[in-house]
Enzyme design. Structure first.
Site, PDB file in Angstrom:
ATOM      1  N   GLY A 313       0.843  -1.189   0.000  1.00 41.61           N
ATOM      2  CA  GLY A 313       0.000   0.000   0.000  1.00 41.61           C
ATOM      3  C   GLY A 313       0.876   1.236   0.000  1.00 41.61           C
ATOM      4  N   GLU A 315       0.503   5.434   1.045  1.00 43.97           N
ATOM      5  CA  GLU A 315      -0.411   6.317   1.776  1.00 43.97           C
ATOM      6  C   GLU A 315      -0.707   7.638   1.068  1.00 43.97           C
ATOM      7  OE1 GLU A 315       2.693   5.358   2.550  1.00 43.97           O
ATOM      8  OE2 GLU A 315       3.860   6.950   3.486  1.00 43.97           O
ATOM      9  N   HIS A 339      -2.602   0.204   8.313  1.00 42.91           N
ATOM     10  CA  HIS A 339      -1.286   0.849   8.227  1.00 42.91           C
ATOM     11  C   HIS A 339      -1.382   2.150   7.413  1.00 42.91           C
ATOM     12  CE1 HIS A 339       3.174   0.804   7.970  1.00 42.91           C
ATOM     13  NE2 HIS A 339       2.951   1.373   6.800  1.00 42.91           N
ATOM     14  N   GLU A 340      -1.964   2.052   6.222  1.00 41.57           N
ATOM     15  CA  GLU A 340      -2.013   3.253   5.363  1.00 41.57           C
ATOM     16  C   GLU A 340      -2.907   4.329   5.980  1.00 41.57           C
ATOM     17  OE1 GLU A 340       0.331   3.100   3.454  1.00 41.57           O
ATOM     18  OE2 GLU A 340       0.563   0.930   3.293  1.00 41.57           O
ATOM     19  N   HIS A 343      -0.952   6.317   8.448  1.00 44.50           N
ATOM     20  CA  HIS A 343      -0.061   7.319   7.839  1.00 44.50           C
ATOM     21  C   HIS A 343      -0.739   8.685   7.682  1.00 44.50           C
ATOM     22  CE1 HIS A 343       3.761   5.524   6.832  1.00 44.50           C
ATOM     23  NE2 HIS A 343       3.241   4.513   6.152  1.00 44.50           N
ATOM     24  N   GLU A 362       7.558   5.280   9.301  1.00 47.81           N
ATOM     25  CA  GLU A 362       7.128   3.881   9.264  1.00 47.81           C
ATOM     26  C   GLU A 362       7.055   3.224  10.649  1.00 47.81           C
ATOM     27  OE1 GLU A 362       5.688   2.786   6.824  1.00 47.81           O
ATOM     28  OE2 GLU A 362       6.354   4.097   5.201  1.00 47.81           O
ATOM     29  N   ASP A 419      16.297   3.711  -1.395  1.00 47.79           N
ATOM     30  CA  ASP A 419      15.822   2.359  -1.746  1.00 47.79           C
ATOM     31  C   ASP A 419      16.829   1.283  -1.344  1.00 47.79           C
ATOM     32  OD1 ASP A 419      13.471   3.220  -2.837  1.00 47.79           O
ATOM     33  OD2 ASP A 419      14.186   3.191  -4.920  1.00 47.79           O
ATOM     34  N   TYR A 427      10.567  -0.023  10.316  1.00 43.16           N
ATOM     35  CA  TYR A 427       9.215  -0.426  10.717  1.00 43.16           C
ATOM     36  C   TYR A 427       9.238  -1.095  12.090  1.00 43.16           C
ATOM     37  CZ  TYR A 427       7.738   0.035   5.785  1.00 43.16           C
ATOM     38  OH  TYR A 427       7.454   0.502   4.532  1.00 43.16           O
TER      39      TYR A 427
HETATM   40  N1  BES Z   1       5.050   4.144   2.515  1.00 45.03           N
HETATM   41  C1  BES Z   1       5.140   2.731   2.452  1.00 45.03           C
HETATM   42  C2  BES Z   1       5.543   2.238   1.081  1.00 45.03           C
HETATM   43  C3  BES Z   1       6.886   2.727   0.623  1.00 45.03           C
HETATM   44  C4  BES Z   1       7.990   2.619   1.436  1.00 45.03           C
HETATM   45  C5  BES Z   1       7.036   3.281  -0.625  1.00 45.03           C
HETATM   46  C6  BES Z   1       9.234   3.078   0.997  1.00 45.03           C
HETATM   47  C7  BES Z   1       8.265   3.740  -1.065  1.00 45.03           C
HETATM   48  C8  BES Z   1       9.372   3.632  -0.245  1.00 45.03           C
HETATM   49  C9  BES Z   1       3.823   2.057   2.858  1.00 45.03           C
HETATM   50  O1  BES Z   1       3.125   2.731   3.852  1.00 45.03           O
HETATM   51  C10 BES Z   1       4.156   0.708   3.422  1.00 45.03           C
HETATM   52  O2  BES Z   1       4.846   0.642   4.383  1.00 45.03           O
HETATM   53  N2  BES Z   1       3.642  -0.348   2.797  1.00 45.03           N
HETATM   54  C11 BES Z   1       3.840  -1.711   3.239  1.00 45.03           C
HETATM   55  C12 BES Z   1       2.615  -2.251   3.916  1.00 45.03           C
HETATM   56  C13 BES Z   1       2.622  -2.187   5.400  1.00 45.03           C
HETATM   57  C14 BES Z   1       1.450  -2.939   5.992  1.00 45.03           C
HETATM   58  C15 BES Z   1       3.894  -2.616   6.057  1.00 45.03           C
HETATM   59  C16 BES Z   1       4.129  -2.583   2.034  1.00 45.03           C
HETATM   60  O3  BES Z   1       4.166  -2.073   0.913  1.00 45.03           O
HETATM   61  O4  BES Z   1       4.333  -3.768   2.203  1.00 45.03           O
HETATM   62 ZN    ZN Z   2       4.098   2.641   5.695  1.00 41.64          ZN
END
Ligand code: BES
Ligand code: ZN
Length: 658
Positions: A313, A315, A339-340, A343, A362, A419, A427
């Site tokens: 997801g 946010e 989670h989203e 955010h 996060e 990245d 997290y």
């Molecule tokens: N904001 C993140 C996605 C993200 C992180 C995009 C780093 C670009 C760079 C999003 O909120 C997220 O953490 N998504 C998780 C789901 C969550 C339940 C841990 C995912 O994509 O798995």
């Molecule tokens: Zn996140």
């Protein structure tokens, strides 16, 4: 200093024996080039922002106040042509230039809307993956100015994914979506692409008339059909936010209302299924509001993207982007929505000042997500999720190495793309730290009061770890509390955290004992009393944790794998989370009949959480390595660039050809 370093290294590699001159000269030359490259990189890194190692922009000198985007989406060329109106302000009276980030953009013109004058600009140095510095001469602009920038994106824009009709559910229309976080917005619009500043934005977007455009903003009025066959959509996002939250998606979309402030958007083939899956959003929003304060973004819509969306997801304000892999039919993976939703406060209202402080986004969000789960499903579930997170953290740190600087909660990102630092650490270590602080200050209620205060104080701001720490120390002045907390180790040391908070392990213990029975079976090959009933009452998270525990042990024998499957029917389980773990267990146990299923699994979707571990597993084993590499080359063009790059890194392949 860099020059001296270079000279020094070159001196030590100079040939001394004449007979070796030729060979040494070669290595001398290649070394020279390597050092020259390092030198050039060091020099370049010097012009990155002192407050954000991932951006060239200097909002401390001249800052953006508002963006208006006028965009035309061209599916034939796979580009966006746009005009950005950037309202700005000089923070230093004699500032000569405004610096923007760009990546692969073609700039057509820049002028000053207030004075009408064309502005000179220089497209400066490029740092690999980070992008290029665009310096605009604003010497003659007034203190408040408005730049008008005409530009076009590259068909290879790293923040955009273009899909042909075949790659969609409906197969008739193309699809396009963006992913701005962490630093890709600069490949879509020229901007000060740092989360250190926040701006409101508005937009007008032209797309082919059979398609719908959505953005991370409020929709303004109805669409307008233009005489040229295009359709015009208008948007407004009045709440200031970091550029990485600007988002756009265009496709053949429909929506279903699932709550007073929520619609679910998707292609018509899957929209009803999606509406069922995410119908609990309003209840989660209300719970989140009881923890964090009022929801300020007006609407909370959700958009289900095609399978190549690389995250679970994202946010994006007013419009969370979601992977279709959550559509299981039983609402078992909706913690991603919790989670989203979280955010909306932690990340989108209180934002990390740069991506070294990513845990403020996060870690806090994971913490709030689990508080929502706790309030909706009971505190035992909150604790189980936290323990599962702890195990994931341990696995991540084992894999990265417990002295890896990237396992620090606050890592140093100079010379590194965010990245490359991405992992479960911000997290899980982050949320565990908050859980630990919660216990230090005397429990959930006390800490929740502080959390509300933290959000109130820092809403609409970008902050760093010290801002959080100072507020915490001010809110809890007790010396006794201070003495307990080892801030230095938690925040700046690599490896596992220094303390584990006390958690209710009753659910975990039940799973442990099932795991132990299976391990005993695996070791002795004796029939035991395990039956299918053992997990028939397990929730999805419990089944997943059972599989996680098996993954932590020595590889299982084929017999154990077969028996597991006979009893629990894992082969026919279509939950992506279960499938991920089951395939890993089988591959690890040497069941290569699963190779085809594993390749189908990675080819059917592009979520990095699922691609990375499977490719890692396939690469690790010589029997499957070649197939994994061949499969990657066949399918890389269907993946979003960030996912292709990450998989290439895992398999030690060059990313130059991606
Ligand atoms: N904001 C993140 C996605 C993200 C992180 C995009 C780093 C670009 C760079 C999003 O909120 C997220 O953490 N998504 C998780 C789901 C969550 C339940 C841990 C995912 O994509 O798995
Ligand atoms: Zn996140």
């Amino acid at each position: 200093m860099a020059e001296r370093f270079l000279q020094c290294l070159l001196k030590t590699s100079k040939p001394s024996d004449k007979s070796l001159v030729k060979i040494n000269w070669l290595s001398y030359r290649s070394k020279y080039f390597i050092f020259l490259q390092i030198f050039v990189l060091l020099k370049m890194a010097q012009s990155l922002s002192p407050n954000d190692p991932s951006s060239f922009s200097r909002p401390d000198l001249a800052t953006t106040l508002h963006l208006h985007l006028s965009l035309s989406v061209n599916f034939e060329r796979e580009t966006i042509t746009g005009v950005v109106n950037l309202k700005g302000k000089k923070n230093v009276p004699d500032v000569k230039e405004m610096i923007l980030d760009i990546k692969g953009l073609t700039i057509f013109y820049i002028y000053d809307k207030v004075t009408g004058a064309d502005l000179k600009y220089v497209i400066g140095e490029t740092v690999a993956d980070i992008g290029t510095k665009l310096s605009i001469n604003i010497e003659n602009c007034l203190e408040s100015f408005e730049l008008v920038i005409g530009y076009e994106t590259s068909p290879k824009s790293s923040g955009l994914q273009w899909l042909n009709p075949k790659q969609t559910s409906g197969k008739k229309h193309p699809f396009m979506f963006s992913q701005g976080q962490p630093t890709e917005m600069r490949s879509i619009i020229p901007c000060q692409d740092t989360p250190g500043i926040k701006v409101p934005y508005s937009a007008d977007v032209r797309v082919p008339k059979e398609l719908t455009a959505l953005m991370s903003a409020l929709r303004v009025g109805n669409h307008i059909d233009l005489p040229d066959g295009n359709r015009l959509y208008l948007f407004n996002q009045p709440v200031p936010m970091p550029t990485y939250l600007i988002a756009i998606a265009v496709g053949a979309l429909e929506s279903r209302r699932v709550g007073p402030r929520s619609e679910v958007w998707a292609e018509k083939e899957i929209v009803d299924k999606a509406a069922y899956e995410f119908a609990e959003a309003e209840q989660m929003l209300k719970t989140a509001e009881s923890i964090c304060g009022a929801y300020v973004w007006g609407i909370y819509d959700m958009l289900v993207l095609p399978p190549s969306f690389p995250y679970g997801g994202m946010e994006n304000p007013c419009l969370t982007f979601i992977t279709p892999t959550l559509l299981v039919g039983d609402r078992s993976l909706v913690d991603v929505i919790a989670h989203e939703i979280s955010h909306s406060w932690t990340g989108n209202l209180v934002t990390n000042g740069n991506f070294e402080n990513f845990w403020l986004n996060e870690g806090f969000t994971t913490f709030v997500e689990r508080k929502i789960i706790g309030k909706m499903q009971g505190s035992r579930m909150r604790d189980l999720q936290t323990l599962v997170g702890y195990v994931e953290l341990r696995d991540t740190i084992t894999q990265m190495g417990d002295d890896s600087p990237l396992t620090k909660l606050v890592p140093d990102l100079k010379g590194l793309h965010p990245d490359e630092a991405f992992s479960r650490v911000p997290y899980e270590k982050g949320s565990l730290f908050l859980r630990y602080l919660e216990q230090c200050v005397g429990g959930e209620d006390k800490f929740e009061e502080f959390l509300k205060h933290y959000i109130k104080i820092f809403s609409y701001k970008s902050i760093n770890t010290d801002d959080f720490k100072n507020l915490f120390l001010e809110y809890f002045p007790s010396k006794e509390i201070h003495e307990k907390i080892d801030w230095q180790t938690w925040l700046y040391s690599p490896g596992m955290p220094p303390k584990v908070p006390d958690l209710d392990a009753s659910l975990m213990n039940k799973i442990n004992s099932l795991t132990n029975q299976w391990i005993a079976f695996n070791n002795s090959n004796e029939i035991t009393s395990i039956t299918e009933k053992d997990i028939s009452k397990y929730s999805t998270i419990e089944v997943l944790q059972f599989l996680n525990q098996l993954l932590e042990k020595e590889p299982l024998s084929m017999k154990t794998l077969n028996t597991l499957n006979e009893l629990y029917k894992f082969d026919s389980n279509n939950n992506f989370e279960t499938k991920l773990r089951w395939l890993r267990l089988c591959l690890r146990g040497g069941d290569f009949t699963k190779l085809k299923a594993a390749l189908n699994f990675v080819n059917s979707q592009g979520r990095m959480k699922y691609l990375n571990p499977i490719y890692r597993e396939l690469y690790k084993n010589e029997t499957t390595r070649k197939e994994a590499i061949d499969n990657f080359y066949q399918h890389k063009d269907e993946m979003m660039l960030v996912a292709a790059k990450t998989v290439a890194r895992i398999m030690h392949l060059s990313s130059n050809t991606l």
